[in-house]
Scaffold this motif. Sequence first.
Motif, PDB file in Angstrom:
ATOM      1  N   THR A 143       0.839  -1.199   0.000  1.00 50.96           N
ATOM      2  CA  THR A 143       0.000   0.000   0.000  1.00 50.96           C
ATOM      3  C   THR A 143       0.872   1.246   0.000  1.00 50.96           C
ATOM      4  O   THR A 143       1.842   1.325   0.754  1.00 50.96           O
ATOM      5  CB  THR A 143      -0.903   0.018   1.250  1.00 50.96           C
ATOM      6  OG1 THR A 143      -1.703  -1.166   1.247  1.00 50.96           O
ATOM      7  CG2 THR A 143      -1.801   1.240   1.258  1.00 50.96           C
ATOM      8  N   GLU A 144       0.536   2.204  -0.843  1.00 49.98           N
ATOM      9  CA  GLU A 144       1.201   3.501  -0.793  1.00 49.98           C
ATOM     10  C   GLU A 144       0.282   4.454  -0.038  1.00 49.98           C
ATOM     11  O   GLU A 144      -0.939   4.296  -0.061  1.00 49.98           O
ATOM     12  CB  GLU A 144       1.464   4.023  -2.202  1.00 49.98           C
ATOM     13  CG  GLU A 144       2.478   3.184  -2.955  1.00 49.98           C
ATOM     14  CD  GLU A 144       2.816   3.769  -4.305  1.00 49.98           C
ATOM     15  OE1 GLU A 144       2.460   4.940  -4.548  1.00 49.98           O
ATOM     16  OE2 GLU A 144       3.406   3.039  -5.109  1.00 49.98           O
ATOM     17  N   PHE A 145       0.870   5.407   0.626  1.00 48.33           N
ATOM     18  CA  PHE A 145       0.077   6.330   1.447  1.00 48.33           C
ATOM     19  C   PHE A 145       0.302   7.770   0.994  1.00 48.33           C
ATOM     20  O   PHE A 145       1.151   8.457   1.540  1.00 48.33           O
ATOM     21  CB  PHE A 145       0.447   6.180   2.927  1.00 48.33           C
ATOM     22  CG  PHE A 145       0.036   4.855   3.521  1.00 48.33           C
ATOM     23  CD1 PHE A 145      -1.224   4.690   4.065  1.00 48.33           C
ATOM     24  CD2 PHE A 145       0.906   3.776   3.519  1.00 48.33           C
ATOM     25  CE1 PHE A 145      -1.611   3.472   4.609  1.00 48.33           C
ATOM     26  CE2 PHE A 145       0.524   2.551   4.052  1.00 48.33           C
ATOM     27  CZ  PHE A 145      -0.733   2.408   4.600  1.00 48.33           C
ATOM     28  N   PRO A 146      -0.460   8.239   0.026  1.00 47.55           N
ATOM     29  CA  PRO A 146      -0.353   9.656  -0.330  1.00 47.55           C
ATOM     30  C   PRO A 146      -0.923  10.520   0.792  1.00 47.55           C
ATOM     31  O   PRO A 146      -1.688  10.045   1.631  1.00 47.55           O
ATOM     32  CB  PRO A 146      -1.216   9.763  -1.588  1.00 47.55           C
ATOM     33  CG  PRO A 146      -2.174   8.639  -1.481  1.00 47.55           C
ATOM     34  CD  PRO A 146      -1.470   7.532  -0.753  1.00 47.55           C
ATOM     35  N   ARG A 147      -0.573  11.793   0.775  1.00 43.09           N
ATOM     36  CA  ARG A 147      -1.141  12.706   1.763  1.00 43.09           C
ATOM     37  C   ARG A 147      -2.591  13.007   1.403  1.00 43.09           C
ATOM     38  O   ARG A 147      -2.905  13.198   0.232  1.00 43.09           O
ATOM     39  CB  ARG A 147      -0.325  13.997   1.834  1.00 43.09           C
ATOM     40  CG  ARG A 147       1.068  13.756   2.368  1.00 43.09           C
ATOM     41  CD  ARG A 147       1.856  15.029   2.559  1.00 43.09           C
ATOM     42  NE  ARG A 147       3.181  14.722   3.097  1.00 43.09           N
ATOM     43  CZ  ARG A 147       3.431  14.513   4.389  1.00 43.09           C
ATOM     44  NH1 ARG A 147       2.456  14.621   5.271  1.00 43.09           N
ATOM     45  NH2 ARG A 147       4.637  14.217   4.803  1.00 43.09           N
TER      46      ARG A 147
ATOM     47  N   THR B 201      -5.584  15.096   0.766  1.00 40.05           N
ATOM     48  CA  THR B 201      -5.992  16.473   0.468  1.00 40.05           C
ATOM     49  C   THR B 201      -7.422  16.424  -0.059  1.00 40.05           C
ATOM     50  O   THR B 201      -7.905  15.375  -0.503  1.00 40.05           O
ATOM     51  CB  THR B 201      -5.095  17.126  -0.609  1.00 40.05           C
ATOM     52  OG1 THR B 201      -5.273  16.411  -1.846  1.00 40.05           O
ATOM     53  CG2 THR B 201      -3.640  17.113  -0.200  1.00 40.05           C
TER      54      THR B 201
ATOM     55  N   ALA C 129      -7.448  15.247  -3.567  1.00 36.20           N
ATOM     56  CA  ALA C 129      -7.111  13.835  -3.790  1.00 36.20           C
ATOM     57  C   ALA C 129      -8.298  12.929  -3.474  1.00 36.20           C
ATOM     58  O   ALA C 129      -8.406  11.819  -4.021  1.00 36.20           O
ATOM     59  CB  ALA C 129      -5.917  13.447  -2.917  1.00 36.20           C
TER      60      ALA C 129
ATOM     61  N   LYS D 290      -5.510   4.447   3.792  1.00 37.20           N
ATOM     62  CA  LYS D 290      -5.068   4.792   2.437  1.00 37.20           C
ATOM     63  C   LYS D 290      -4.229   6.064   2.373  1.00 37.20           C
ATOM     64  O   LYS D 290      -3.523   6.269   1.403  1.00 37.20           O
ATOM     65  CB  LYS D 290      -6.297   4.991   1.521  1.00 37.20           C
ATOM     66  CG  LYS D 290      -6.973   3.707   1.123  1.00 37.20           C
ATOM     67  CD  LYS D 290      -8.194   3.945   0.270  1.00 37.20           C
ATOM     68  CE  LYS D 290      -7.872   4.342  -1.147  1.00 37.20           C
ATOM     69  NZ  LYS D 290      -9.095   4.329  -1.998  1.00 37.20           N
ATOM     70  N   TYR D 291      -4.381   6.895   3.397  1.00 35.21           N
ATOM     71  CA  TYR D 291      -3.759   8.217   3.317  1.00 35.21           C
ATOM     72  C   TYR D 291      -2.947   8.536   4.576  1.00 35.21           C
ATOM     73  O   TYR D 291      -3.253   8.042   5.665  1.00 35.21           O
ATOM     74  CB  TYR D 291      -4.838   9.302   3.200  1.00 35.21           C
ATOM     75  CG  TYR D 291      -5.617   9.285   1.917  1.00 35.21           C
ATOM     76  CD1 TYR D 291      -5.063   9.767   0.739  1.00 35.21           C
ATOM     77  CD2 TYR D 291      -6.929   8.797   1.886  1.00 35.21           C
ATOM     78  CE1 TYR D 291      -5.787   9.762  -0.445  1.00 35.21           C
ATOM     79  CE2 TYR D 291      -7.659   8.793   0.719  1.00 35.21           C
ATOM     80  CZ  TYR D 291      -7.078   9.277  -0.451  1.00 35.21           C
ATOM     81  OH  TYR D 291      -7.799   9.271  -1.615  1.00 35.21           O
TER      82      TYR D 291
ATOM     83  N   HIS E  93      -2.917  14.667   7.708  1.00 38.00           N
ATOM     84  CA  HIS E  93      -2.153  15.709   8.403  1.00 38.00           C
ATOM     85  C   HIS E  93      -2.822  16.066   9.733  1.00 38.00           C
ATOM     86  O   HIS E  93      -2.214  15.991  10.788  1.00 38.00           O
ATOM     87  CB  HIS E  93      -2.033  16.935   7.500  1.00 38.00           C
ATOM     88  CG  HIS E  93      -1.443  18.120   8.176  1.00 38.00           C
ATOM     89  ND1 HIS E  93      -0.121  18.173   8.562  1.00 38.00           N
ATOM     90  CD2 HIS E  93      -2.002  19.298   8.566  1.00 38.00           C
ATOM     91  CE1 HIS E  93       0.114  19.326   9.138  1.00 38.00           C
ATOM     92  NE2 HIS E  93      -1.000  20.024   9.166  1.00 38.00           N
TER      93      HIS E  93
END
Lengths: 147, 137
Positions: free
Chosen positions: A2-6, A8, A11, A71-72, A75
Amino acid sequence: MTEFPRLTYDALTVGEQFVSDTHLVTPEDIEAYAFAVDDHHPWFTHDSPVGGPVAHPTLMANQALHLRHSKYIVHAGLHAKMQFEFVEPIRPGMRVRSRGTVVDKYERRGRQYMVTEYVTEDETGAVLVRGQFTQMLIPEGTRHAAR
Amino acid sequence: MPLAETVAVGQELPALVKEMSQRRIDVYSGVRPRSIHTDEAWARQKGFRTTLAQGMMSTAFASEMMTRLLGEGFIRGGTLSMAFIKPVYAGDRLTVHGVVRETRPESARTRVVVEVWCQNQHGEKTAVGTASGLTEG
């Protein structure tokens, strides 16, 4: 992997789905939760009218609330609204997981929100709790003006 | 024994008082850095005067009130909806209120609808909502 983008606002996609890991509900979980919310109902440790001990109805709410973390990278955020329907009690020994779908996102008075419908179920797929919650996103580099 | 036998519209439920210690917040939310709930420096950086309790803790308090009122009729068949309208800070004292607003038939039982809210030590409402559950008769 799994990749964890920030996370937003841009997104996030309405319709996207989340699923938690499965969690074994232990007596220690129930005891810790009872301490945290200062509610020591005897049904949490002794027999209840539904047979055996039960967990506090909101025990697994954070599993649902944290779905977006599957998934994310989040922040910061604030919880705006929460709805529950308690279908069946959560009991020690159950393996439970939550699934959610983003059903709306919107901006209001300069703030960004996401709305998620969720269900928490046991290992057989039986629904224990369902509901919906609204979370506010606090973008990176900003401060929340506390009311 | 649940209190439901005495339920009547307009009835005020026994209030709950909750001390929002950092220790309880830590246990509820799990301690981690860069959390507005457990990292005071981070909470200040995000514009709060100190760490905040999760709004969800207030749903647990309302749930406790409803379980005391209705027992099984809340833990199986109950509903709860709350909006979090002001931050609850570590060190705050919350009072949890409930007033029965409606009773209506549902199948062979009665659904009891309660207005619930939490108020801090300054008299400010921090969370408001509605809860319901089932009782016999």
